[in-house]
Design a protein around this motif. Sequence first.
Motif, PDB file in Angstrom:
ATOM      1  N   LEU A 287      40.331  23.668  21.266  1.00 15.56           N
ATOM      2  CA  LEU A 287      40.282  22.393  21.967  1.00 15.56           C
ATOM      3  C   LEU A 287      40.848  22.581  23.374  1.00 15.56           C
ATOM      4  O   LEU A 287      41.717  23.422  23.601  1.00 15.56           O
ATOM      5  CB  LEU A 287      41.077  21.342  21.204  1.00 15.56           C
ATOM      6  CG  LEU A 287      40.617  21.043  19.772  1.00 15.56           C
ATOM      7  CD1 LEU A 287      41.467  19.929  19.177  1.00 15.56           C
ATOM      8  CD2 LEU A 287      39.149  20.679  19.724  1.00 15.56           C
ATOM      9  N   PRO A 288      40.379  21.801  24.348  1.00 12.96           N
ATOM     10  CA  PRO A 288      40.781  22.027  25.741  1.00 12.96           C
ATOM     11  C   PRO A 288      42.283  21.963  25.983  1.00 12.96           C
ATOM     12  O   PRO A 288      42.827  22.778  26.735  1.00 12.96           O
ATOM     13  CB  PRO A 288      40.049  20.909  26.494  1.00 12.96           C
ATOM     14  CG  PRO A 288      38.854  20.616  25.653  1.00 12.96           C
ATOM     15  CD  PRO A 288      39.310  20.791  24.234  1.00 12.96           C
ATOM     16  N   GLY A 289      42.976  21.007  25.369  1.00 10.81           N
ATOM     17  CA  GLY A 289      44.416  20.906  25.583  1.00 10.81           C
ATOM     18  C   GLY A 289      45.163  22.143  25.118  1.00 10.81           C
ATOM     19  O   GLY A 289      45.873  22.792  25.903  1.00 10.81           O
ATOM     20  N   PRO A 290      45.037  22.528  23.840  1.00 14.96           N
ATOM     21  CA  PRO A 290      45.697  23.745  23.372  1.00 14.96           C
ATOM     22  C   PRO A 290      45.256  24.994  24.126  1.00 14.96           C
ATOM     23  O   PRO A 290      46.039  25.932  24.291  1.00 14.96           O
ATOM     24  CB  PRO A 290      45.286  23.817  21.893  1.00 14.96           C
ATOM     25  CG  PRO A 290      45.053  22.393  21.505  1.00 14.96           C
ATOM     26  CD  PRO A 290      44.455  21.753  22.729  1.00 14.96           C
TER      27      PRO A 290
ATOM     28  N   ASP B  11      49.730  23.055  33.596  1.00 16.12           N
ATOM     29  CA  ASP B  11      50.288  22.691  32.293  1.00 16.12           C
ATOM     30  C   ASP B  11      51.515  21.797  32.457  1.00 16.12           C
ATOM     31  O   ASP B  11      51.687  20.824  31.718  1.00 16.12           O
ATOM     32  CB  ASP B  11      50.659  23.967  31.533  1.00 16.12           C
ATOM     33  CG  ASP B  11      51.470  23.689  30.289  1.00 16.12           C
ATOM     34  OD1 ASP B  11      50.943  23.070  29.348  1.00 16.12           O
ATOM     35  OD2 ASP B  11      52.660  24.082  30.262  1.00 16.12           O
ATOM     36  N   ARG B  12      52.352  22.089  33.442  1.00 10.61           N
ATOM     37  CA  ARG B  12      53.549  21.275  33.676  1.00 10.61           C
ATOM     38  C   ARG B  12      53.168  19.854  34.085  1.00 10.61           C
ATOM     39  O   ARG B  12      53.751  18.882  33.598  1.00 10.61           O
ATOM     40  CB  ARG B  12      54.413  21.935  34.753  1.00 10.61           C
ATOM     41  CG  ARG B  12      55.735  21.236  35.008  1.00 10.61           C
ATOM     42  CD  ARG B  12      56.677  22.124  35.805  1.00 10.61           C
ATOM     43  NE  ARG B  12      56.070  22.637  37.021  1.00 10.61           N
ATOM     44  CZ  ARG B  12      55.730  23.914  37.209  1.00 10.61           C
ATOM     45  NH1 ARG B  12      55.926  24.814  36.266  1.00 10.61           N
ATOM     46  NH2 ARG B  12      55.188  24.305  38.348  1.00 10.61           N
ATOM     47  N   ARG B  13      52.185  19.725  34.970  1.00 11.41           N
ATOM     48  CA  ARG B  13      51.701  18.395  35.355  1.00 11.41           C
ATOM     49  C   ARG B  13      51.181  17.642  34.134  1.00 11.41           C
ATOM     50  O   ARG B  13      51.471  16.457  33.945  1.00 11.41           O
ATOM     51  CB  ARG B  13      50.563  18.525  36.370  1.00 11.41           C
ATOM     52  CG  ARG B  13      50.955  19.002  37.756  1.00 11.41           C
ATOM     53  CD  ARG B  13      49.693  19.303  38.551  1.00 11.41           C
ATOM     54  NE  ARG B  13      49.944  19.841  39.870  1.00 11.41           N
ATOM     55  CZ  ARG B  13      49.693  19.203  41.012  1.00 11.41           C
ATOM     56  NH1 ARG B  13      49.193  17.977  40.980  1.00 11.41           N
ATOM     57  NH2 ARG B  13      49.931  19.764  42.179  1.00 11.41           N
ATOM     58  N   ALA B  14      50.388  18.338  33.312  1.00  6.83           N
ATOM     59  CA  ALA B  14      49.789  17.691  32.146  1.00  6.83           C
ATOM     60  C   ALA B  14      50.855  17.245  31.153  1.00  6.83           C
ATOM     61  O   ALA B  14      50.774  16.142  30.590  1.00  6.83           O
ATOM     62  CB  ALA B  14      48.801  18.641  31.473  1.00  6.83           C
TER      63      ALA B  14
ATOM     64  N   PHE C  41      43.959  14.449  33.876  1.00  8.47           N
ATOM     65  CA  PHE C  41      42.952  14.582  32.825  1.00  8.47           C
ATOM     66  C   PHE C  41      43.517  15.346  31.628  1.00  8.47           C
ATOM     67  O   PHE C  41      43.428  14.896  30.478  1.00  8.47           O
ATOM     68  CB  PHE C  41      41.720  15.297  33.376  1.00  8.47           C
ATOM     69  CG  PHE C  41      40.570  15.364  32.410  1.00  8.47           C
ATOM     70  CD1 PHE C  41      39.657  14.329  32.329  1.00  8.47           C
ATOM     71  CD2 PHE C  41      40.401  16.455  31.573  1.00  8.47           C
ATOM     72  CE1 PHE C  41      38.592  14.378  31.431  1.00  8.47           C
ATOM     73  CE2 PHE C  41      39.349  16.515  30.677  1.00  8.47           C
ATOM     74  CZ  PHE C  41      38.444  15.478  30.610  1.00  8.47           C
ATOM     75  N   TYR C  42      44.112  16.500  31.894  1.00  6.99           N
ATOM     76  CA  TYR C  42      44.698  17.271  30.795  1.00  6.99           C
ATOM     77  C   TYR C  42      45.883  16.541  30.176  1.00  6.99           C
ATOM     78  O   TYR C  42      46.147  16.670  28.974  1.00  6.99           O
ATOM     79  CB  TYR C  42      45.105  18.662  31.277  1.00  6.99           C
ATOM     80  CG  TYR C  42      43.970  19.652  31.251  1.00  6.99           C
ATOM     81  CD1 TYR C  42      43.588  20.273  30.070  1.00  6.99           C
ATOM     82  CD2 TYR C  42      43.263  19.947  32.408  1.00  6.99           C
ATOM     83  CE1 TYR C  42      42.533  21.166  30.038  1.00  6.99           C
ATOM     84  CE2 TYR C  42      42.206  20.841  32.390  1.00  6.99           C
ATOM     85  CZ  TYR C  42      41.845  21.452  31.199  1.00  6.99           C
ATOM     86  OH  TYR C  42      40.791  22.333  31.171  1.00  6.99           O
ATOM     87  N   GLY C  43      46.607  15.758  30.976  1.00  3.82           N
ATOM     88  CA  GLY C  43      47.698  14.967  30.420  1.00  3.82           C
ATOM     89  C   GLY C  43      47.204  13.987  29.372  1.00  3.82           C
ATOM     90  O   GLY C  43      47.844  13.789  28.331  1.00  3.82           O
TER      91      GLY C  43
END
Length: 246
Positions: free
Chosen positions: A27-30, A56-59, A90-92
């Motif tokens: 999945l995109p997040g992981p 990753d930190r922003r998300a 978006f990733y957040g």
Amino acid sequence: MCARCVPQAVSGPSRSGGGPAPSVYRLPGPALRRRAVRHPEGRPYEPYDCDFAGLDRRARAVAARLGRLLPPGSRVLLAYQPGADLAGAFYGCLYAGMAAVPLVGGGPDGAGTVAEAVERCRPAAVLTGADAWTALAVDRSRTQVVEADGSRVGGDPVDRLAQEWRPVGVLRTAPGYERYVADGLGGGRMEPALRHGDLADAVGELAVAAGRGTTEDSLGWIASVHGLEDAVWRMLLLAPGGVGSA
């Protein structure tokens, strides 16, 4: 995202070479989390001053803030120009198990399009850059507006929020992305939601195609068949291997 965001040489697993089918792509997040751990200084998007660890930190910061405000599954409108702030937001949303509705560039009518999009999709919250927060045409008595950029999210420092984030269980069947089309027909329209698994499958196919030297125009066509708008597939196809690579 601009055209330069497309990786020039993407290595992805090939079906003919025995690699996994798109249905088993991460999945995109992981996938971003894994890339941030393995290649923290790698650059997901060439034009922007942001590495995997920074994205990753922003998300994580965005996800932590959203988690304070909303339950998983909530719809969140993203009002941004193309760039690292949009990608982090978006990733957040994906990290938080929420459905992102990108409104990139504000549409053809600027602030009016934002107001129409809010009226049409009824998001639980709107994320936008700090420079646009005051001017954003949103009734704050009905919809929460949160500023989120590389420094702060909702007024809190990104570094502190990122440390507070805790993963939530996100299923492949959970909605991850909804497309708003500002086509002028009654104030725009919403297209059917894509699930986290749909995103993984689509970008897995894009990664394989990019690894075979497929042109940018053809990648865009593949993405459109899957229901991904231009800015979204460019965010998801992380250089140099997309969400399906290690």
